[in-house]
Design a protein around this motif. Sequence first.
Motif, PDB file in Angstrom:
ATOM      1  N   GLN A 197      25.741  34.432  37.001  1.00  0.00           N
ATOM      2  CA  GLN A 197      26.508  35.118  37.133  1.00  0.00           C
ATOM      3  C   GLN A 197      27.115  36.109  36.610  1.00  0.00           C
ATOM      4  O   GLN A 197      26.970  35.579  35.094  1.00  0.00           O
ATOM      5  CB  GLN A 197      27.873  34.245  37.550  1.00  0.00           C
ATOM      6  CG  GLN A 197      29.222  34.654  38.224  1.00  0.00           C
ATOM      7  CD  GLN A 197      30.650  33.616  39.114  1.00  0.00           C
ATOM      8  OE1 GLN A 197      30.453  32.828  38.685  1.00  0.00           O
ATOM      9  NE2 GLN A 197      31.251  34.365  39.319  1.00  0.00           N
ATOM     10  N   ALA A 198      27.069  36.873  37.038  1.00  0.00           N
ATOM     11  CA  ALA A 198      28.418  38.490  36.080  1.00  0.00           C
ATOM     12  C   ALA A 198      28.941  38.106  34.854  1.00  0.00           C
ATOM     13  O   ALA A 198      29.751  36.944  35.331  1.00  0.00           O
ATOM     14  CB  ALA A 198      28.576  39.602  36.627  1.00  0.00           C
ATOM     15  N   PHE A 199      28.460  38.089  33.650  1.00  0.00           N
ATOM     16  CA  PHE A 199      29.877  37.954  32.290  1.00  0.00           C
ATOM     17  C   PHE A 199      29.949  36.170  32.236  1.00  0.00           C
ATOM     18  O   PHE A 199      29.939  35.712  31.583  1.00  0.00           O
ATOM     19  CB  PHE A 199      31.303  37.843  32.459  1.00  0.00           C
ATOM     20  CG  PHE A 199      31.153  39.606  32.382  1.00  0.00           C
ATOM     21  CD1 PHE A 199      31.910  40.235  31.203  1.00  0.00           C
ATOM     22  CD2 PHE A 199      31.065  39.954  33.646  1.00  0.00           C
ATOM     23  CE1 PHE A 199      31.755  41.925  31.255  1.00  0.00           C
ATOM     24  CE2 PHE A 199      31.519  41.426  33.397  1.00  0.00           C
ATOM     25  CZ  PHE A 199      31.494  42.259  33.162  1.00  0.00           C
ATOM     26  N   GLY A 200      28.417  34.973  33.332  1.00  0.00           N
ATOM     27  CA  GLY A 200      28.473  33.972  32.489  1.00  0.00           C
ATOM     28  C   GLY A 200      27.678  33.720  31.520  1.00  0.00           C
ATOM     29  O   GLY A 200      27.844  33.609  30.381  1.00  0.00           O
ATOM     30  N   ALA A 246      44.793  43.223  33.540  1.00  0.00           N
ATOM     31  CA  ALA A 246      45.926  44.383  33.578  1.00  0.00           C
ATOM     32  C   ALA A 246      44.783  45.352  33.086  1.00  0.00           C
ATOM     33  O   ALA A 246      44.811  46.553  32.950  1.00  0.00           O
ATOM     34  CB  ALA A 246      46.937  44.059  33.649  1.00  0.00           C
ATOM     35  N   SER A 247      43.811  45.206  31.631  1.00  0.00           N
ATOM     36  CA  SER A 247      43.262  45.508  30.651  1.00  0.00           C
ATOM     37  C   SER A 247      42.235  45.823  30.712  1.00  0.00           C
ATOM     38  O   SER A 247      41.672  46.300  30.465  1.00  0.00           O
ATOM     39  CB  SER A 247      43.422  45.234  29.665  1.00  0.00           C
ATOM     40  OG  SER A 247      42.840  43.784  29.308  1.00  0.00           O
ATOM     41  N   GLY A 248      41.419  45.553  32.229  1.00  0.00           N
ATOM     42  CA  GLY A 248      40.106  44.908  32.593  1.00  0.00           C
ATOM     43  C   GLY A 248      39.281  44.658  31.599  1.00  0.00           C
ATOM     44  O   GLY A 248      37.425  45.407  31.023  1.00  0.00           O
ATOM     45  N   GLN A 251      35.154  44.297  36.622  1.00  0.00           N
ATOM     46  CA  GLN A 251      34.688  44.392  37.381  1.00  0.00           C
ATOM     47  C   GLN A 251      35.075  44.265  38.769  1.00  0.00           C
ATOM     48  O   GLN A 251      36.290  43.876  38.008  1.00  0.00           O
ATOM     49  CB  GLN A 251      33.266  43.385  37.658  1.00  0.00           C
ATOM     50  CG  GLN A 251      32.829  42.381  37.063  1.00  0.00           C
ATOM     51  CD  GLN A 251      32.583  41.242  37.556  1.00  0.00           C
ATOM     52  OE1 GLN A 251      31.376  41.028  38.330  1.00  0.00           O
ATOM     53  NE2 GLN A 251      32.858  40.102  36.443  1.00  0.00           N
ATOM     54  N   LYS A 252      34.611  45.929  39.690  1.00  0.00           N
ATOM     55  CA  LYS A 252      35.912  46.007  40.811  1.00  0.00           C
ATOM     56  C   LYS A 252      36.333  44.463  41.282  1.00  0.00           C
ATOM     57  O   LYS A 252      37.016  44.856  41.802  1.00  0.00           O
ATOM     58  CB  LYS A 252      34.570  46.791  42.059  1.00  0.00           C
ATOM     59  CG  LYS A 252      35.293  48.265  41.625  1.00  0.00           C
ATOM     60  CD  LYS A 252      34.695  48.992  42.778  1.00  0.00           C
ATOM     61  CE  LYS A 252      35.094  50.223  42.683  1.00  0.00           C
ATOM     62  NZ  LYS A 252      34.161  51.273  44.370  1.00  0.00           N
ATOM     63  N   ARG A 253      35.448  43.655  41.697  1.00  0.00           N
ATOM     64  CA  ARG A 253      35.298  41.871  42.634  1.00  0.00           C
ATOM     65  C   ARG A 253      35.034  41.880  42.008  1.00  0.00           C
ATOM     66  O   ARG A 253      33.863  40.829  42.253  1.00  0.00           O
ATOM     67  CB  ARG A 253      35.225  42.252  44.151  1.00  0.00           C
ATOM     68  CG  ARG A 253      36.032  42.973  45.168  1.00  0.00           C
ATOM     69  CD  ARG A 253      36.048  43.447  46.402  1.00  0.00           C
ATOM     70  NE  ARG A 253      35.434  44.810  46.392  1.00  0.00           N
ATOM     71  CZ  ARG A 253      35.113  45.906  46.902  1.00  0.00           C
ATOM     72  NH1 ARG A 253      33.893  45.308  46.755  1.00  0.00           N
ATOM     73  NH2 ARG A 253      35.545  46.656  47.368  1.00  0.00           N
TER      74      ARG A 253
END
Length: 147
Positions: free
Chosen positions: A48-51, A123-125, A131-133
């Motif tokens: 997964q993304a960021f895994g 909140a700080s991304g 990611q958007k979602r």
Amino acid sequence: MSVSATALLCLVVAIHDGDTLTARCGAPGAWRQERVRIAAIDAPESRQAFGQRAHQNLARLCFRQQARLYRLGHDSYGRSLAHVRCQGQDVATAQMRAGLAWVYAPQAKQYPKLLALQRQARASGQGLWAQKRPLAPWDYRRKYPRL
């Protein structure tokens, strides 16, 4: 389940993903290995993304380091479920601050501090929150079983 009052001192010998490790615990010559799931968080799956980033961050904190495990019991896969400290840091807190995990949904209300860290990271991304979602790991596992 209640947290064990005493810490089990272990050496982390493997990192499996962003929320699971293997530790060698016990006295020299009488140690045993156990797979440990970090309590209260759920990190992105490896594919997964960021895994991979979650895995790398946990490795940076704990691999080949002494860990203190505060056992809570076992999860449905037979892994020890524990609060884990490496290099003086609570690992769940570190993963949340880096934006590399979610508070585990069924237990979220038990961990208001982790929920606050999750809100700050979002909140700080920070991390996966860029990611958007972002897709929660439990939704990813349901959508892509046995990948």
